[in-house]
Design a protein around this motif. Structure first.
Motif, PDB file in Angstrom:
ATOM      1  N   GLN A   1       0.828  -1.192   0.000  1.00  0.00           N
ATOM      2  CA  GLN A   1       0.000   0.000   0.000  1.00  0.00           C
ATOM      3  C   GLN A   1       0.873   1.257   0.000  1.00  0.00           C
ATOM      4  N   VAL A   2       0.384   2.260  -0.655  1.00  0.00           N
ATOM      5  CA  VAL A   2       1.075   3.543  -0.736  1.00  0.00           C
ATOM      6  C   VAL A   2       0.106   4.623  -0.268  1.00  0.00           C
ATOM      7  N   GLN A   3       0.608   5.509   0.564  1.00  0.00           N
ATOM      8  CA  GLN A   3      -0.209   6.626   1.039  1.00  0.00           C
ATOM      9  C   GLN A   3       0.367   7.935   0.512  1.00  0.00           C
ATOM     10  N   LEU A   4      -0.533   8.804   0.109  1.00  0.00           N
ATOM     11  CA  LEU A   4      -0.150  10.101  -0.448  1.00  0.00           C
ATOM     12  C   LEU A   4      -0.934  11.186   0.280  1.00  0.00           C
ATOM     13  N   VAL A   5      -0.238  12.220   0.705  1.00  0.00           N
ATOM     14  CA  VAL A   5      -0.893  13.328   1.396  1.00  0.00           C
ATOM     15  C   VAL A   5      -0.424  14.643   0.783  1.00  0.00           C
ATOM     16  N   GLU A   6      -1.375  15.360   0.199  1.00  0.00           N
ATOM     17  CA  GLU A   6      -1.053  16.638  -0.425  1.00  0.00           C
ATOM     18  C   GLU A   6      -1.227  17.791   0.560  1.00  0.00           C
ATOM     19  N   SER A   7      -0.529  18.867   0.292  1.00  0.00           N
ATOM     20  CA  SER A   7      -0.672  20.090   1.075  1.00  0.00           C
ATOM     21  C   SER A   7      -0.197  21.257   0.234  1.00  0.00           C
ATOM     22  N   GLY A   8      -0.514  22.477   0.704  1.00  0.00           N
ATOM     23  CA  GLY A   8       0.004  23.668   0.046  1.00  0.00           C
ATOM     24  C   GLY A   8      -0.988  24.448  -0.780  1.00  0.00           C
ATOM     25  N   GLY A   9      -2.207  23.941  -0.915  1.00  0.00           N
ATOM     26  CA  GLY A   9      -3.198  24.667  -1.687  1.00  0.00           C
ATOM     27  C   GLY A   9      -3.640  25.938  -0.979  1.00  0.00           C
ATOM     28  N   GLY A  10      -4.395  26.757  -1.695  1.00  0.00           N
ATOM     29  CA  GLY A  10      -4.885  27.986  -1.094  1.00  0.00           C
ATOM     30  C   GLY A  10      -5.543  28.887  -2.112  1.00  0.00           C
ATOM     31  N   LEU A  11      -5.879  30.088  -1.652  1.00  0.00           N
ATOM     32  CA  LEU A  11      -6.492  31.114  -2.498  1.00  0.00           C
ATOM     33  C   LEU A  11      -5.438  32.158  -2.832  1.00  0.00           C
ATOM     34  N   VAL A  12      -5.205  32.355  -4.136  1.00  0.00           N
ATOM     35  CA  VAL A  12      -4.213  33.324  -4.581  1.00  0.00           C
ATOM     36  C   VAL A  12      -4.806  34.157  -5.705  1.00  0.00           C
TER      37      VAL A  12
ATOM     38  N   ARG B   1       3.255  26.589  -4.178  1.00  0.00           N
ATOM     39  CA  ARG B   1       3.940  25.301  -4.268  1.00  0.00           C
ATOM     40  C   ARG B   1       3.141  24.246  -3.526  1.00  0.00           C
ATOM     41  N   LEU B   2       2.784  23.202  -4.247  1.00  0.00           N
ATOM     42  CA  LEU B   2       2.102  22.056  -3.653  1.00  0.00           C
ATOM     43  C   LEU B   2       3.126  21.001  -3.268  1.00  0.00           C
ATOM     44  N   SER B   3       2.809  20.294  -2.184  1.00  0.00           N
ATOM     45  CA  SER B   3       3.674  19.211  -1.715  1.00  0.00           C
ATOM     46  C   SER B   3       2.869  17.928  -1.606  1.00  0.00           C
ATOM     47  N   CYS B   4       3.552  16.813  -1.800  1.00  0.00           N
ATOM     48  CA  CYS B   4       2.928  15.502  -1.658  1.00  0.00           C
ATOM     49  C   CYS B   4       3.893  14.602  -0.897  1.00  0.00           C
ATOM     50  N   ALA B   5       3.460  14.149   0.267  1.00  0.00           N
ATOM     51  CA  ALA B   5       4.255  13.226   1.073  1.00  0.00           C
ATOM     52  C   ALA B   5       3.892  11.796   0.705  1.00  0.00           C
ATOM     53  N   VAL B   6       4.896  10.988   0.403  1.00  0.00           N
ATOM     54  CA  VAL B   6       4.710   9.602  -0.035  1.00  0.00           C
ATOM     55  C   VAL B   6       5.184   8.663   1.062  1.00  0.00           C
TER      56      VAL B   6
ATOM     57  N   ASN C   1      11.112  11.708   0.636  1.00  0.00           N
ATOM     58  CA  ASN C   1       9.922  11.075   0.039  1.00  0.00           C
ATOM     59  C   ASN C   1       8.835  12.098  -0.246  1.00  0.00           C
ATOM     60  N   MET C   2       9.247  13.175  -0.883  1.00  0.00           N
ATOM     61  CA  MET C   2       8.323  14.255  -1.195  1.00  0.00           C
ATOM     62  C   MET C   2       8.341  14.538  -2.696  1.00  0.00           C
ATOM     63  N   VAL C   3       7.212  14.956  -3.213  1.00  0.00           N
ATOM     64  CA  VAL C   3       7.098  15.447  -4.574  1.00  0.00           C
ATOM     65  C   VAL C   3       6.434  16.819  -4.506  1.00  0.00           C
ATOM     66  N   TYR C   4       6.900  17.719  -5.353  1.00  0.00           N
ATOM     67  CA  TYR C   4       6.419  19.094  -5.314  1.00  0.00           C
ATOM     68  C   TYR C   4       5.906  19.529  -6.683  1.00  0.00           C
ATOM     69  N   LEU C   5       5.021  20.508  -6.650  1.00  0.00           N
ATOM     70  CA  LEU C   5       4.573  21.146  -7.881  1.00  0.00           C
ATOM     71  C   LEU C   5       4.663  22.649  -7.654  1.00  0.00           C
ATOM     72  N   GLN C   6       5.671  23.264  -8.256  1.00  0.00           N
ATOM     73  CA  GLN C   6       5.826  24.702  -8.195  1.00  0.00           C
ATOM     74  C   GLN C   6       4.998  25.320  -9.306  1.00  0.00           C
ATOM     75  N   MET C   7       4.063  26.174  -8.930  1.00  0.00           N
ATOM     76  CA  MET C   7       3.144  26.769  -9.896  1.00  0.00           C
ATOM     77  C   MET C   7       3.364  28.279  -9.924  1.00  0.00           C
ATOM     78  N   ASN C   8       3.797  28.764 -11.061  1.00  0.00           N
ATOM     79  CA  ASN C   8       4.036  30.200 -11.241  1.00  0.00           C
ATOM     80  C   ASN C   8       3.056  30.766 -12.259  1.00  0.00           C
ATOM     81  N   SER C   9       2.912  32.081 -12.240  1.00  0.00           N
ATOM     82  CA  SER C   9       2.033  32.765 -13.189  1.00  0.00           C
ATOM     83  C   SER C   9       0.659  32.106 -13.237  1.00  0.00           C
ATOM     84  N   LEU C  10       0.086  31.894 -12.090  1.00  0.00           N
ATOM     85  CA  LEU C  10      -1.197  31.195 -12.013  1.00  0.00           C
ATOM     86  C   LEU C  10      -2.298  31.983 -12.698  1.00  0.00           C
TER      87      LEU C  10
END
Length: 124
Positions: free
Chosen positions: A1-12, A19-24, A77-86
């Motif tokens: 089994q693999v667990q994934l937990v995202e964080s970092g969302g918000g109102l901009v 930047r979104l993060s995902c802990a694996v 054990n992290m994956v990120y999504l850097q989002m610019n110019s949203l």
């Protein structure tokens, strides 16, 4: 089994960055892919970006190329999504997904493991 937990969302605001993060955690193997998908209300889940666990290969949706960057930290054990110019059209629930494979597929049905999602809202 693999667990994934995202964080970092918000109102901009438009043109802001986030930047979104995902802990694996759980049982992982040497050859697998981590990806980000998103789903806006009333729309299908769509591919955003993917990365091989070694980090040497990435794949992006055309709509985010040049604005988003996927990266990983193997030690944490992290994956990120850097989002610019949203843009307002980037507003969606963003999911982290995992599959045992070396292919950076864009098809959500081929990813058996998913996080719970983190909301990103971009105002104009």
């Amino acid at each position: 089994q693999v667990q994934l937990v995202e964080s970092g969302g918000g109102l901009v605001q438009a043109e802001d960055s986030l930047r979104l993060s995902c802990a694996v955690s759980g049982r992982t193997f040497s050859s697998y892919v981590l990806a980000w998908f998103r789903q806006a209300p009333g729309k299908e889940r769509e591919f955003v970006a993917a990365i091989s666990w070694g980090g040497s290969r990435t794949n992006y949706a055309d709509s985010v190329k040049g604005r988003f960057t996927i990266s990983r930290d193997g030690a944490k054990n992290m994956v990120y999504l850097q989002m610019n110019s949203l843009k307002p059209e980037d507003t969606a629930l963003y999911y982290c997904a995992f599959r045992l494979s070396s292919v950076l597929t864009v098809t959500p049905q081929l990813y058996p493991y998913w996080g719970q999602g983190t909301q990103v809202t971009v105002s104009s």
